[in-house]
Design an enzyme around this catalytic site. Structure first.
Site, short mmCIF file in Angstrom:
data_model
loop_
_atom_site.label_atom_id
_atom_site.label_comp_id
_atom_site.label_asym_id
_atom_site.label_seq_id
_atom_site.Cartn_x
_atom_site.Cartn_y
_atom_site.Cartn_z
N LYS A 22 0.91 -1.23 0.02
CA LYS A 22 -0.06 -0.07 0.07
C LYS A 22 0.99 1.11 -0.01
O LYS A 22 0.66 2.27 -0.78
CB LYS A 22 -0.86 0.10 1.14
CG LYS A 22 -1.78 1.31 1.28
CD LYS A 22 -2.29 1.40 2.72
CE LYS A 22 -1.29 1.81 3.87
NZ LYS A 22 -1.41 2.70 4.75
N ASN A 23 1.84 1.16 0.96
CA ASN A 23 2.69 2.69 0.87
C ASN A 23 3.41 2.80 -0.19
O ASN A 23 4.11 4.11 -0.46
CB ASN A 23 3.29 2.45 2.56
CG ASN A 23 2.39 2.66 3.34
OD1 ASN A 23 1.22 3.38 3.30
ND2 ASN A 23 2.69 2.50 4.59
N CYS A 117 -4.04 8.05 9.33
CA CYS A 117 -4.46 7.25 10.96
C CYS A 117 -3.82 8.38 12.07
O CYS A 117 -2.86 8.97 11.89
CB CYS A 117 -3.56 5.92 11.24
SG CYS A 117 -4.33 4.67 10.26
N ARG A 122 2.16 14.19 13.54
CA ARG A 122 2.56 13.84 12.19
C ARG A 122 2.70 15.08 11.39
O ARG A 122 2.08 15.38 10.40
CB ARG A 122 1.35 13.09 11.41
CG ARG A 122 1.15 11.77 12.09
CD ARG A 122 0.33 10.63 11.31
NE ARG A 122 1.17 10.24 10.36
CZ ARG A 122 0.52 8.99 9.45
NH1 ARG A 122 -0.71 8.84 9.62
NH2 ARG A 122 1.21 8.35 8.64
N ASP A 306 4.70 -0.15 12.19
CA ASP A 306 3.43 -0.48 11.31
C ASP A 306 3.11 -1.99 12.08
O ASP A 306 2.10 -2.54 11.69
CB ASP A 306 3.28 -0.42 9.81
CG ASP A 306 3.34 1.06 9.50
OD1 ASP A 306 3.06 2.02 10.52
OD2 ASP A 306 3.66 1.30 8.20
N ARG A 398 -8.95 0.37 4.91
CA ARG A 398 -8.06 1.33 4.44
C ARG A 398 -6.53 0.66 3.71
O ARG A 398 -6.10 1.19 2.76
CB ARG A 398 -7.35 2.44 5.28
CG ARG A 398 -8.50 3.18 5.71
CD ARG A 398 -8.01 4.20 6.80
NE ARG A 398 -7.09 5.26 6.05
CZ ARG A 398 -6.91 6.20 6.43
NH1 ARG A 398 -7.57 6.66 7.62
NH2 ARG A 398 -6.21 7.21 5.97
C1 EPZ Z 1 4.58 6.41 6.52
O1 EPZ Z 1 3.96 7.59 7.09
C2 EPZ Z 1 3.61 5.47 6.42
N1 EPZ Z 1 2.33 6.15 5.57
C3 EPZ Z 1 3.07 4.85 7.54
O2 EPZ Z 1 2.27 3.98 7.48
C4 EPZ Z 1 4.27 4.49 8.47
O3 EPZ Z 1 3.87 4.19 9.75
C5 EPZ Z 1 5.35 5.67 8.47
O4 EPZ Z 1 5.64 5.77 7.29
C6 EPZ Z 1 6.79 5.10 9.15
O5 EPZ Z 1 7.11 3.85 8.45
C7 EPZ Z 1 2.34 6.20 4.26
O6 EPZ Z 1 3.38 5.71 3.53
C8 EPZ Z 1 1.03 6.89 3.79
P1 EPZ Z 1 7.18 9.36 8.50
P2 EPZ Z 1 4.74 9.01 7.29
O7 EPZ Z 1 7.45 10.71 7.89
O8 EPZ Z 1 5.20 9.30 5.94
C9 EPZ Z 1 8.27 12.55 11.91
C10 EPZ Z 1 0.41 2.66 8.24
O9 EPZ Z 1 -0.27 2.01 9.03
N2 EPZ Z 1 8.11 13.63 10.86
O10 EPZ Z 1 8.16 8.30 7.93
O11 EPZ Z 1 3.85 9.97 7.65
C11 EPZ Z 1 6.91 11.89 12.18
O12 EPZ Z 1 6.14 12.62 13.12
C12 EPZ Z 1 0.80 3.97 8.13
O13 EPZ Z 1 0.48 2.07 6.95
C13 EPZ Z 1 8.29 14.92 11.09
O14 EPZ Z 1 8.84 15.16 12.15
O15 EPZ Z 1 5.88 8.73 8.32
C14 EPZ Z 1 7.43 10.65 12.79
O16 EPZ Z 1 7.77 10.59 14.02
C15 EPZ Z 1 0.53 4.71 9.44
N3 EPZ Z 1 8.33 15.75 10.25
C16 EPZ Z 1 8.60 10.38 11.86
O17 EPZ Z 1 9.07 11.29 11.34
C17 EPZ Z 1 8.05 15.48 8.84
O18 EPZ Z 1 7.88 16.24 7.87
C18 EPZ Z 1 8.33 9.21 10.67
O19 EPZ Z 1 7.34 9.71 9.97
C19 EPZ Z 1 7.86 14.06 8.43
C20 EPZ Z 1 7.63 13.13 9.42
#
Ligand code: EPZ
Length: 433
Positions: A22-23, A117, A122, A306, A398
């Protein structure tokens, strides 16, 4: 509105085939709009987040042909708007990939702020920082729209302050068509980062180093047609591995890349499970109650956030005391209260869950707080004595295709029914006793 009704207590036995990631699909679909030629995407998971993004892509004028449930052809040559405010787009996280894709192609994008979610705050500051480094002006406009505009996108050197999957993909998308060279340091290394990079390269992009923490991109003027098949979903596979282990089952999980599952396999083996790896499948066998361990979620190749609710559920049924530390999202323990209703003994302190394993769970009426937590509650229901009714399964839909169908094929007593359908509920209870 639907719910799952589950009668637990049966070991899962048999084979299950894993769908596309999915991602990865979300990044790839957004990338597909960057060519003015047809792009065929195969092994697409037929799940709600993906379908919402496809509708949004059609909504801005791209030609979208859904060839079958798992195949779509997209041609971005007819796109007439860079404004994406499709009703449902706010609900999904992957919508923000349209920002990177539209900005890269047209130097202009306006997209409704992403939802997804509710697992933490985020922020998207790293996406913003990346686009700004490429020369864009990024603003939050009225009505929760993010706009990004540049007279010209110019390659840059970007150091991410946090390892972010979303920011890495978004910057890769935009930089693919920027002028000159971009370097992303402290990039995320998840399998779907590599998949999006391979896909963009198949369209003529020049991206090197995806899968390491330094990604180098040489911008190209145009992207061209392509045919691409998405990698298998690491998290769907991991969820079935945990379900097999929790039910003391024996399941062959097919169409996977075993390397992507290393962190999960290693934990399962550590607590006493048998995990056998083949070229593109893994077999998980658990013959008795498993042991305890410590798990800390980390960016890839660490243990995936995840998979945190699912492994915590398994450990809640294992011997001894385990500790699960969530280091990516601050709000990912909401399922603990639901598991407690089923008899789990878990104490959450900050970002740590201290789990005292119990012999079994009791069926209960519970609610899925988010996608992966929902999947974990299904696993709990499959083990529990008696009936579990799980609400809010739209979260699960989803990201998991035919979740109930795949468990039923493995021998589970489970059904998806309308929340108001008392008759179906009674019928199920009569049928499975
Ligand atoms: C992706 O979310 C996935 N979603 C999430 O999958 C997954 O949990 C996550 O990556 C981590 O592997 C999609 O791909 C659509 P991140 P994303 O940016 O991109 C912080 C699922 O269940 N951060 O890697 O939103 C953030 O708060 C979902 O399938 C910032 O501070 O995750 C977090 O602590 C849920 N600033 C960390 O980085 C930013 O600009 C990692 O988030 C971006 C992120």
């Amino acid at each position: 509105m639907n719910q799952y009704i589950i009668k637990g207590g049966k070991p899962l036995v048999g084979e299950v085939v894993i769908g596309g990631a999915k991602n990865a699909a979300l990044g790839i679909l957004a990338g597909a709009i960057m060519a003015d030629e047809p792009v065929l995407i195969e092994n697409l998971p037929n799940v709600n987040d993906v379908n919402v993004l496809i509708d949004a892509i059609a909504g801005i004028g791209a030609i979208v042909e859904r060839i079958d449930a798992h195949t779509v052809r997209i041609n971005g040559k007819t796109i007439e708007s860079v404004y994406v405010d499709y009703e449902y787009i706010k609900k999904i996280r992957g919508s923000y990939y349209l920002l990177g894709a539209l900005l890269g192609k047209y130097n202009d994008a306006q997209v409704a702020l992403p939802g997804g979610c509710n697992i933490g705050s985020r922020p998207i500051d790293q996406h913003k920082k990346g686009f700004e480094a490429l020369g864009a002006v990024v603003k939050i406009e009225q009505g929760g729209i993010i706009s990004a505009h540049a007279d010209e996108l110019i390659g840059s050197h970007i150091y991410l302050d946090v390892v972010s999957v979303g920011a890495t993909i978004n910057i890769m998308l935009a930089a693919s068509m920027a002028k000159g060279k971009t370097i992303i340091e402290n990039a995320a290394k998840e399998p779907h980062i590599v998949d999006v990079a391979n896909f963009l390269n198949s369209m003529g992009a020049n991206i090197k180093g995806a899968g390491t923490d330094v990604i180098r991109i040489k911008g190209v003027e145009k992207l061209h047609k392509s045919e691409y098949s998405i990698i298998p979903d690491q998290i769907e596979a991991g969820t079935f591995m945990i379900a097999a282990a929790a039910t003391k089952g024996d399941v062959l999980i097919k169409n996977v890349i075993p390397k992507h599952l290393d962190a999960i396999s290693a934990k399962l083996v550590e607590i006493g499970c048998e995990v056998e790896e083949f070229d593109d499948s893994v077999r998980v066998v658990a013959k008795e109650r498993l042991g305890n361990t410590q798990v800390k979620t980390l960016p890839y190749p660490g243990f995936p956030t995840d998979m945190q609710p699912q492994i915590a559920t398994l450990l809640a049924l294992s011997k001894g005391t385990s500790v699960v530390t969530e280091s990516i999202f601050e709000n990912r323990f909401k399922y603990v209260a639901e598991l407690a209703r089923m008899g789990a003994d878990i104490k959450v302190e900050g970002n740590m869950a201290v789990i005292n394993g119990v012999e079994s769970f009791m069926g209960a009426a519970v609610s899925a707080p988010d996608l992966r937590a929902g999947a974990a509650l299904v696993v709990a229901g499959l083990v529990a004595e008696g009936f579990t009714i799980l609400d809010q399964i739209e979260y699960i839909e989803r990201g998991y295709e035919d979740f109930e169908g795949k468990f039923i094929a493995l021998g589970a007593s489970m059904e998806k029914i309308d929340v108001n359908d008392e008759k179906a509920l009674k019928k199920f209870k009569l049928r499975v006793g």
